[in-house]
Design an enzyme around this catalytic site. Structure first.
Site, PDB file in Angstrom:
ATOM      1  N   HIS B 259       0.390  -1.324   0.386  1.00 42.76           N
ATOM      2  CA  HIS B 259       0.291   0.277   0.083  1.00 42.76           C
ATOM      3  C   HIS B 259       0.530   1.043   0.097  1.00 42.76           C
ATOM      4  O   HIS B 259       0.219   1.980  -0.033  1.00 42.76           O
ATOM      5  CB  HIS B 259      -1.148   0.235   1.125  1.00 42.76           C
ATOM      6  CG  HIS B 259      -2.248  -0.998   1.125  1.00 42.76           C
ATOM      7  ND1 HIS B 259      -3.380  -0.890   0.129  1.00 42.76           N
ATOM      8  CD2 HIS B 259      -1.753  -1.726   2.031  1.00 42.76           C
ATOM      9  CE1 HIS B 259      -3.042  -2.170   0.900  1.00 42.76           C
ATOM     10  NE2 HIS B 259      -2.927  -2.850   1.226  1.00 42.76           N
ATOM     11  N   ARG B 260       2.291   0.530  -0.027  1.00 43.28           N
ATOM     12  CA  ARG B 260       3.265   2.331   0.060  1.00 43.28           C
ATOM     13  C   ARG B 260       2.755   3.046  -1.220  1.00 43.28           C
ATOM     14  O   ARG B 260       2.986   4.321  -0.872  1.00 43.28           O
ATOM     15  CB  ARG B 260       4.671   1.269   0.091  1.00 43.28           C
ATOM     16  CG  ARG B 260       5.192   1.344   1.150  1.00 43.28           C
ATOM     17  CD  ARG B 260       6.388   2.049   1.100  1.00 43.28           C
ATOM     18  NE  ARG B 260       7.006   1.937   2.577  1.00 43.28           N
ATOM     19  CZ  ARG B 260       8.189   0.798   2.714  1.00 43.28           C
ATOM     20  NH1 ARG B 260       8.447   0.502   1.833  1.00 43.28           N
ATOM     21  NH2 ARG B 260       8.607   0.642   4.220  1.00 43.28           N
ATOM     22  N   ALA B 261       2.503   2.820  -2.208  1.00 39.10           N
ATOM     23  CA  ALA B 261       2.278   3.852  -3.546  1.00 39.10           C
ATOM     24  C   ALA B 261       1.630   4.414  -3.944  1.00 39.10           C
ATOM     25  O   ALA B 261       1.065   5.583  -3.365  1.00 39.10           O
ATOM     26  CB  ALA B 261       2.306   2.656  -4.618  1.00 39.10           C
ATOM     27  N   LEU B 263       0.123   5.312  -0.690  1.00 45.22           N
ATOM     28  CA  LEU B 263       0.381   6.997   0.389  1.00 45.22           C
ATOM     29  C   LEU B 263       1.023   7.656  -0.702  1.00 45.22           C
ATOM     30  O   LEU B 263       1.320   8.712  -0.594  1.00 45.22           O
ATOM     31  CB  LEU B 263       0.879   5.604   1.751  1.00 45.22           C
ATOM     32  CG  LEU B 263       0.209   5.095   2.097  1.00 45.22           C
ATOM     33  CD1 LEU B 263       0.738   4.507   3.338  1.00 45.22           C
ATOM     34  CD2 LEU B 263      -1.428   5.868   3.317  1.00 45.22           C
ATOM     35  N   PHE B 264       1.941   7.138  -0.846  1.00 42.77           N
ATOM     36  CA  PHE B 264       3.131   8.210  -1.143  1.00 42.77           C
ATOM     37  C   PHE B 264       2.893   8.974  -2.677  1.00 42.77           C
ATOM     38  O   PHE B 264       3.034   9.738  -2.417  1.00 42.77           O
ATOM     39  CB  PHE B 264       3.953   7.069  -2.289  1.00 42.77           C
ATOM     40  CG  PHE B 264       5.102   6.680  -1.430  1.00 42.77           C
ATOM     41  CD1 PHE B 264       5.931   5.364  -0.857  1.00 42.77           C
ATOM     42  CD2 PHE B 264       5.990   7.895   0.437  1.00 42.77           C
ATOM     43  CE1 PHE B 264       7.037   5.073   0.499  1.00 42.77           C
ATOM     44  CE2 PHE B 264       6.611   6.871   1.637  1.00 42.77           C
ATOM     45  CZ  PHE B 264       7.476   5.872   1.321  1.00 42.77           C
TER      46      PHE B 264
END
Lengths: 311, 671
Positions: B259-261, B263-264
């Site tokens: 899920h980082r993408a 969020l970033f």
């Protein structure tokens, strides 16, 4: 270095014009960025380096052997002091000693990667930053990096190649008469070094004067804008990485002008500089048989300077 | 500070990097607009993980990061040099306090100093793992934990993270590159006017750095003010549900793991909005954000089709393939098996969701469809600008999954190598780490005072001793063992291998490897290329490659083994790798004139030799060149006997061959 040891005088070295030129340019402009000398063994590489240090007062050669340990190069905790007083003290390494001098690395292609990393770091910023063994210190590390290697043993990391301002190829002298002269002089030197030195004293002195004059002239050399564009054209045409090549090209051209006693750098300076600055920065294409490289380089430079391939 | 030759000077804990010259100003740097934007974005929004700048040497990445110092008044830029040891980075016991006061106190490391500041990892791909790992850990958790030398301290550390690297020098593991929210690929300027300007400015700076910096002060002030304003505005920048959905869609289209993408993407878009002076995030900001957030984490699959190659930046028609690759290659991805890109470049790669592969944009929910289309378009625009080496994934997959394990062959026994950490001694006592030994002994000095002989400064007991653990990056010694038998296919094989060897020798980050070649045909095997690192030498030796005759596979394997053993005898630290290029159809045994020359016996002989090699610690890759409809698959069997990997090359071209080898090496022992 023992004071009893007399080094072979620079002015007496036969031939090897390119190598001598590269060393002289670095003597005139210590900020140029050093020289990589590629060639077979026995081609007077280290002789020349020691000789130029001898010629220029205040310039020493610090030798970095391939087997050097990291501690010796970067510097380390002064153990004796620590044990005696409990205080952390920095024991400077070769990089500290090399500041303001020549750092000479023979067979640099055999140097361990991590030492290469350290050299790159220092060569880049002119500072050696140490964060190890409880020590935290920075000290100046501005040196003229001179490396030698035998091309048959492989090449250097491109990162390292890029840090050398100039590169030259040396081979044994081809012309018989020159070869004879090399041996003749060497034997004369060995037989009576002091006399040999005296014989070349005038030449040495003239050489030194020329270096000093060039040093003084260098800050005032004018580089026309047109030459900056030419440098850019050459860099683009030869597809070199980054901008160091261009910058070094102009600095070398200016140094050449100063060496020649001129106030303004010219196109011819750029052309000559390119032959020293570019050879080790070219992108090698597969299946390229070497040998034709030099003439191809000359052609490419000439075309670039005519504006062919310029954007 | 000056150093007298051979002299020693004492050093206090220095607080600031000493540079004689002021940093080259941000505003004076020509171009690099994207990189500049990324750095500013992170300065505005610390939640972006970090900025990773990748690009060729001399392109200005390091100069750019250093220029951030002047832009942010309340933060210092802390450098981590390549020679850093773990104790300086992580922190250690304050030996002096221990000695003089008998207290166990923390000597702060770089990670502590970084709190509230900026940390710069120059050449991040060259940092040893023992240093990189704690840094990345601190960066992601926000805590610096010290558990060593009797200390147990956990403190908060929040810093901006900037890293630079030249991808040619080595790739980063995905776990590391993933942490960076933003990635920008930096190239040198190709336009003449800008290039000349770069030189001009650099020379002006070198001529008089202080004047040069002073001259740019007005621009710097403006930039500084704008940055401060944007930082202040950030808390008011909102991202609504619709924009969030778009972010999620984009991440899905790009098939980003976790899920980082998204969020970033969201945070990056907020930073961009804030910089623009806008207090809400729109699709436009997300589009821009995607350019920074996706390149190093997007993968084929999702909605993206593999037909989408670009060959470098649009408009750069002269970019050669090598440049195209190098200019855009994202850091290496080591992902868990199963979620990788599929086994065959032909079949549809597996993806997380099926929805994102809809080709047409008509559907039940028009709003959702519209968002999906928009996301798709954004991702395609990025995918088109970057070349990812698609061909290779299929080969890499197999090598990854066959899992010969990770070779940690970087430990060095001698005093050579980079000192990375101290550890208690194993066996012989040598290469003492005095600093660590010291720190270990310090807290006990008071206790030991009574037992000390007079005049002893420090009483060191055996259990205090620490040795230096060193690391060296060792090159691989690659030996190609090539089937030169047969007719047409043989020529092709030889050419492909030759091309691959030359290509590998030119790999920037493979310069420490040496490559040799043995060829087998008729009745024997012959050494064609002695181990070399030189492209020139290889060109010369590989000029003529005779082919034809029977296939003495066992002889080839044996010759290969002898050659590698000899190399190992000369240097026990080498990493021996054998690459066997064959279809496995042996038809000539080791000794001609033997009674049993049936195909079966010959094959068993091969397997037997292969097994020996497999046990000897040589790493093996068998490149199966079998062509034709009906396949015997003997090469794979050989690979198994040799405890090695096998990959099949349908098309015998040099780049596929080189890639197979790169895959083997790159995956297995890049630190």
């Amino acid at each position: 270095m023992s004071s009893m040891l007399i080094n072979y005088p620079f002015a007496a070295i036969v031939g090897q014009l390119e190598m001598k030129r590269a060393l002289l340019l670095n003597a005139v402009n210590p900020r140029l960025g050093g020289v990589l000398i590629r060639g077979e063994k026995g081609t007077a590489k280290s002789t020349a380096v020691r000789a130029i240090a001898d010629l220029v007062p205040g310039l020493s050669v610090i030798n970095l052997p391939v087997s050097a340990t990291e501690d010796r190069v970067v510097g380390t905790l002064d153990i004796e002091h620590a044990i005696k007083t409990g205080e952390k003290k920095f024991e400077p390494g070769l990089l500290a000693q090399a500041n303001g001098n020549i750092l000479y690395v023979d067979e640099i292609n055999l140097l361990d990667d991590h030492l290469v990393d350290v050299l790159l770091d220092a060569a880049a910023m002119g500072v050696n930053t140490v964060e190890r063994e409880g020590i935290s210190v920075s000290h100046p590390a501005r040196f003229v990096l001179v490396g030698t290697m035998n091309p048959e043993e492989g090449d250097l990391r491109p990162q390292l190649l890029d840090r050398f301002a100039l590169s030259v190829e040396v081979g044994g002298e081809r012309v018989t008469s020159e070869r004879v002269e090399v041996i003749r002089r060497r034997m004369a030197f060995e037989a009576d070094p002091e006399a040999f030195l005296r014989a070349f004293a005038d030449d040495q002195r003239r050489l030194l004067e020329r270096i000093e004059q060039a040093r003084e002239a260098l800050p005032h050399v004018n580089v026309p804008d047109r030459l900056l564009e030419t440098a850019a054209d050459i860099g683009i045409a030869l597809e070199v990485d980054g901008h160091r090549a261009d910058i070094t090209l102009i600095k070398t051209a200016a140094t050449l002008a100063a060496w020649d006693g001129r106030r303004t750098a010219e196109q011819a300076d750029v052309r000559e500089a390119a032959m020293l600055v570019m050879p080790h920065r070219l992108r090698r294409k597969p299946f390229d048989e070497s040998g034709g490289e030099r003439s191809r380089l000359e052609q490419a430079i000439a075309s670039a300077m005519l504006g062919v391939g310029a954007q | 500070m000056t150093v007298e030759a051979g002299g020693k000077f004492s050093v206090e804990l220095r607080s600031d990097r000493e540079t004689a010259w002021p940093d080259f100003p941000f505003s004076a740097i020509v171009g690099l607009d994207d990189a500049k934007m990324a750095l500013l974005m992170h300065a505005i929004n610390p939640r972006l993980g970090g900025v990773l700048l990748g690009g060729e040497r001399g392109s200005g990445k390091t100069v750019l990061v250093r220029a951030m110092s002047a832009l942010i008044a309340d933060k210092r830029l802390i450098e981590v040099p390549l020679n850093a040891t773990e104790d300086r980075v992580v922190g250690s016991v304050d030996a002096r306090a221990a000695l003089l006061l008998g207290e166990r106190r923390l000597q702060p490391g770089l990670l502590h100093e970084a709190d509230g500041n900026m940390l710069h990892l120059d050449e991040i791909n060259l940092l040893p793992e023992s240093v990189l790992q704690p840094i990345m850990e601190a960066a992601s958790s926000g805590f610096a934990a010290v558990e060593r030398e009797g200390l147990s301290v956990r403190s908060v550390t929040r810093f901006l993270l900037f890293a630079t690297m030249d991808p040619e020098e080595g790739l980063l593991p995905a776990a590391v590159s993933d942490h960076f929210g933003l990635y920008v690929h930096v190239r040198g300027e190709r336009m003449r006017a800008q290039r000349a300007e770069i030189v001009s400015r650099r020379l002006a700076y070198e001529r008089d750095p202080f004047a040069f910096v002073h001259g740019g002060e007005a621009d710097t002030s403006v930039l500084r003010a704008k940055l401060t304003e944007a930082k202040e505005r950030l808390s008011r920048v909102a991202i609504d549900a619709e924009a969030m959905e778009l972010a999620v869609m984009i991440a899905r289209e790009a098939n980003c793991p976790g899920h980082r993408a998204e969020l970033f993407l969201a945070e990056a878009a907020r930073a961009i909005a804030s910089w623009k002076g806008v207090e809400c995030v729109r699709a436009e900001e997300l589009r821009e954000a995607a350019r920074f957030v996706l390149p190093h984490r997007m993968r084929p699959g999702g909605g993206e089709r593999s037909g989408e190659h670009g060959s470098g930046e649009p408009g750069d028609s002269s970019a050669k393939d090598r440049q195209g690759d190098g200019s855009a290659e994202p850091p290496d991805k080591e992902t868990d098996s199963g979620s990788l890109h599929g086994t065959d470049s032909e079949t549809r790669p597996e993806s997380h969701s099926d929805n994102s592969r809809l080709e047409d944009c008509s559907g039940a929910d028009p709003a959702a469809e519209a968002t999906r289309c928009e996301a798709k378009e954004i991702v395609e625009a990025i995918g088109g600008a970057f070349t990812v080496r698609r061909l290779d994934f299929s080969i890499r997959d197999r090598l990854l999954r066959s899992g010969s394990g990770r070779r940690a062959l970087t430990r060095s026994d001698s005093a050579q190598g980079r000192y990375v950490r101290a550890a208690p001694p194993k066996g012989k006592i040598a290469d003492v780490a005095f600093d660590a030994t010291f720190r270990a002994a310090a807290p006990y000095q008071t206790m030991r005072r009574h037992g000390k002989t007079p005049g002893t400064a420090i009483a060191v007991e055996r259990e205090d001793l620490r040795m230096k653990r060193r690391e060296r990056r060792v090159g691989a010694t690659l030996l190609f063992v090539v089937d030169a038998s047969g007719s047409m296919a043989a020529q092709q094989r030889m050419r492909a291998v030759k091309g691959a060897i030359l290509s590998l020798l030119q790999d920037a980050y493979r310069k420490r490897d040496s490559i040799g070649m043995v060829a087998f045909r008729k009745q024997t095997a012959e050494r064609i290329l002695p181990f070399t690192r030189s492209v020139e030498a290889a060109s010369i030796h590989l000029r003529e490659l005779p082919t034809g005759g029977k296939t003495p596979l066992a002889a080839g394997l044996l010759k290969g083994w002898e050659t590698l053993q000899a190399a190992r005898a000369r240097d026990k630290n080498i990493v021996p790798v054998m690459i066997v290029v064959t279809d496995g159809k042996a038809n000539a045994g080791l000794r001609s004139g033997l009674p049993d020359t049936t195909a079966g016996a010959i094959w068993r002989e091969c397997l037997s030799v292969g097994e020996q090699i497999g046990k000897s610690g040589i790493f093996v890759l068998v490149v199966d060149t079998e062509q034709g409809f009906v396949r015997l698959g003997q090469a794979a069997l050989l690979a198994e006997a040799m405890q090695g990997d096998c990959c099949r090359l349908e098309h015998l071209d040099e780049s596929a061959m080189a890639e197979a080898v790169r895959g083997l090496l790159g995956q297995k022992y890049q630190p």
